[in-house]
Scaffold this active site. Sequence first.
Site, PDB file in Angstrom:
ATOM      1  N   ARG A  23       0.761  -1.187  -0.179  1.00  0.00           N
ATOM      2  CA  ARG A  23       0.035   0.000  -0.160  1.00  0.00           C
ATOM      3  C   ARG A  23       0.622   1.257  -0.099  1.00  0.00           C
ATOM      4  O   ARG A  23       0.541   2.167   0.518  1.00  0.00           O
ATOM      5  CB  ARG A  23      -1.021  -0.067   1.437  1.00  0.00           C
ATOM      6  CG  ARG A  23      -1.750  -1.279   1.302  1.00  0.00           C
ATOM      7  CD  ARG A  23      -2.960  -1.011   0.168  1.00  0.00           C
ATOM      8  NE  ARG A  23      -3.813  -2.294  -0.014  1.00  0.00           N
ATOM      9  CZ  ARG A  23      -4.936  -2.187   0.649  1.00  0.00           C
ATOM     10  NH1 ARG A  23      -5.427  -0.962   1.612  1.00  0.00           N
ATOM     11  NH2 ARG A  23      -5.634  -3.197   0.705  1.00  0.00           N
ATOM     12  N   ARG A  27      -3.593   6.052   0.626  1.00  0.00           N
ATOM     13  CA  ARG A  27      -4.107   7.219   1.188  1.00  0.00           C
ATOM     14  C   ARG A  27      -3.238   7.994   1.968  1.00  0.00           C
ATOM     15  O   ARG A  27      -3.462   9.201   2.473  1.00  0.00           O
ATOM     16  CB  ARG A  27      -5.414   6.621   1.943  1.00  0.00           C
ATOM     17  CG  ARG A  27      -6.418   6.027   1.002  1.00  0.00           C
ATOM     18  CD  ARG A  27      -7.350   5.403   1.686  1.00  0.00           C
ATOM     19  NE  ARG A  27      -6.793   4.089   2.006  1.00  0.00           N
ATOM     20  CZ  ARG A  27      -7.161   3.151   2.943  1.00  0.00           C
ATOM     21  NH1 ARG A  27      -8.450   3.328   3.183  1.00  0.00           N
ATOM     22  NH2 ARG A  27      -6.619   1.796   3.150  1.00  0.00           N
ATOM     23  N   ARG A  36      -7.119  11.265  -6.183  1.00  0.00           N
ATOM     24  CA  ARG A  36      -8.349  10.526  -5.784  1.00  0.00           C
ATOM     25  C   ARG A  36      -9.535  11.496  -5.525  1.00  0.00           C
ATOM     26  O   ARG A  36     -10.686  11.263  -5.480  1.00  0.00           O
ATOM     27  CB  ARG A  36      -8.069   9.678  -4.298  1.00  0.00           C
ATOM     28  CG  ARG A  36      -9.240   8.882  -3.706  1.00  0.00           C
ATOM     29  CD  ARG A  36      -9.537   7.980  -4.530  1.00  0.00           C
ATOM     30  NE  ARG A  36     -10.518   7.342  -3.996  1.00  0.00           N
ATOM     31  CZ  ARG A  36     -11.675   7.850  -4.000  1.00  0.00           C
ATOM     32  NH1 ARG A  36     -12.027   8.913  -4.765  1.00  0.00           N
ATOM     33  NH2 ARG A  36     -12.743   7.237  -3.473  1.00  0.00           N
ATOM     34  N   ASP A  72      -6.523  -3.568  -7.342  1.00  0.00           N
ATOM     35  CA  ASP A  72      -7.075  -4.080  -6.114  1.00  0.00           C
ATOM     36  C   ASP A  72      -7.107  -5.673  -6.353  1.00  0.00           C
ATOM     37  O   ASP A  72      -7.415  -6.138  -7.290  1.00  0.00           O
ATOM     38  CB  ASP A  72      -8.440  -3.587  -5.514  1.00  0.00           C
ATOM     39  CG  ASP A  72      -8.487  -3.909  -4.139  1.00  0.00           C
ATOM     40  OD1 ASP A  72      -8.003  -3.429  -3.285  1.00  0.00           O
ATOM     41  OD2 ASP A  72      -9.411  -4.773  -3.875  1.00  0.00           O
ATOM     42  N   TYR A 148     -13.955 -13.068   0.090  1.00  0.00           N
ATOM     43  CA  TYR A 148     -14.949 -12.089  -0.413  1.00  0.00           C
ATOM     44  C   TYR A 148     -16.058 -12.232  -1.240  1.00  0.00           C
ATOM     45  O   TYR A 148     -17.236 -11.779  -1.007  1.00  0.00           O
ATOM     46  CB  TYR A 148     -13.904 -10.973  -1.187  1.00  0.00           C
ATOM     47  CG  TYR A 148     -12.760 -10.330  -0.363  1.00  0.00           C
ATOM     48  CD1 TYR A 148     -13.256  -9.229   0.547  1.00  0.00           C
ATOM     49  CD2 TYR A 148     -11.521 -10.469  -0.335  1.00  0.00           C
ATOM     50  CE1 TYR A 148     -12.573  -8.410   1.361  1.00  0.00           C
ATOM     51  CE2 TYR A 148     -10.724  -9.530   0.325  1.00  0.00           C
ATOM     52  CZ  TYR A 148     -11.049  -8.460   1.187  1.00  0.00           C
ATOM     53  OH  TYR A 148     -10.221  -7.918   1.918  1.00  0.00           O
TER      54      TYR A 148
END
Length: 341
Positions: A23, A27, A36, A72, A148
């Site tokens: 990552r 963010r 973003r 992702d 998932y």
Amino acid sequence: MNERILKACRLERTDYAPIWLMRQAGRYLPEYREIRRKHDLLTICKTPELAAKVAAIPVEKFQMDAAIVFADIILPLEAIGVSVRVDDNMGPVIESPVKTNEQIESFSEFDPQTVSFVYEAIRHTRRALNESVPVIGFSGAPFTLASYMIEGGSSKNFARTKTTMYGDGGFWKALMLKLVHVVSEYLALQVKAGAKILQLFDSWAGCLSPTDYERYVMPYSRAVIRQVNRLGIPLIHFGTDTASLLTLMKEAGGDIMGVDWRIDIDNAWKILGPNHGIQGNLDPAVMLTKDKIVVKYAKQILDKANGQPGHIFNLGHGVLPQTPPENVKILVDFVHSYRVN
Ligand code: CP3
């Protein structure tokens, strides 16, 4: 090209332990948040120019020793017709969780065209960085993807996944075999696009007992890794909370094993033996503290690794969004300056 990370994958000695962070293009970076604001997550993943721009930021800003394609783990499912959303905080959302054999049968054949964005993203990232560092391609492993698909999203205890796994052997096998095919094809596509290393994220496999991992997961991860091995590209096999699964994960395959912070790196190496490398294993929470503490913890890991060839420095899991970028710079500079004496 800075080949240190490739050398580490081959267990060759390097002047310093190569470093990148899971990552790393996310963010916590103001440059990422700026992009973003104008584009949502999936738009960035599916627009090769944007994906490349984002993936290049941490390499240019901190001199990371590798880039990772911006995507992702859930995206390969689109290649068999599963529609997915990705929420910034909650993560992947599957609109129709998989419950029946009919659903599995209704998935289409792997269609590389639907995920050609990942191919283009890798090519653009290589170009954006002038091939200065290797680009890592990745996929979720069959178990983590299955979780998932069955849960419909993130989960704390994986209750549905486990009850399905324990109770309906036919369904589980059919789903996992389908995923072996998807993951192998998706990884092969990334190698074709120029990915020089692959990482298989079995992020949630650590929720299983060793016996269940061996029975319900290992054969499928092994099948993926065997196919990938034929491509001649090194593979990092990653999971969290997997200290008790390391021997089995090694048996499933991978040149480098990812470990989180719940096991010390020297102990992990005792379990794995000298023929495997290790990626890890700084606790991401350390990155929220002061620079001196970041350096102290990084040094502790490097001292324990003791210059053993095959150490790729990383966090034990992804960078937390609240991480100060200055601490990332301090970490990378320290790892680059560290020498075993
Ligand atoms: O964290 C891991 O275990 C790594 C494997 C993984 C990825 N995505 C890889 C990834 C997992 C489990 C996911 C699912 C996901 N996607 C979550 C976790 C949800 C859960 O179940 O706990 C979340 C929050 C997302 C959404 C997402 N994906 C964001 C917000 C981003 C941007 C980067 C960031 O974290 O701020 C991504 C991109 C992403 N997911 C990358 C990777 C390897 C590429 C970015 C990079 O690593 O630099």
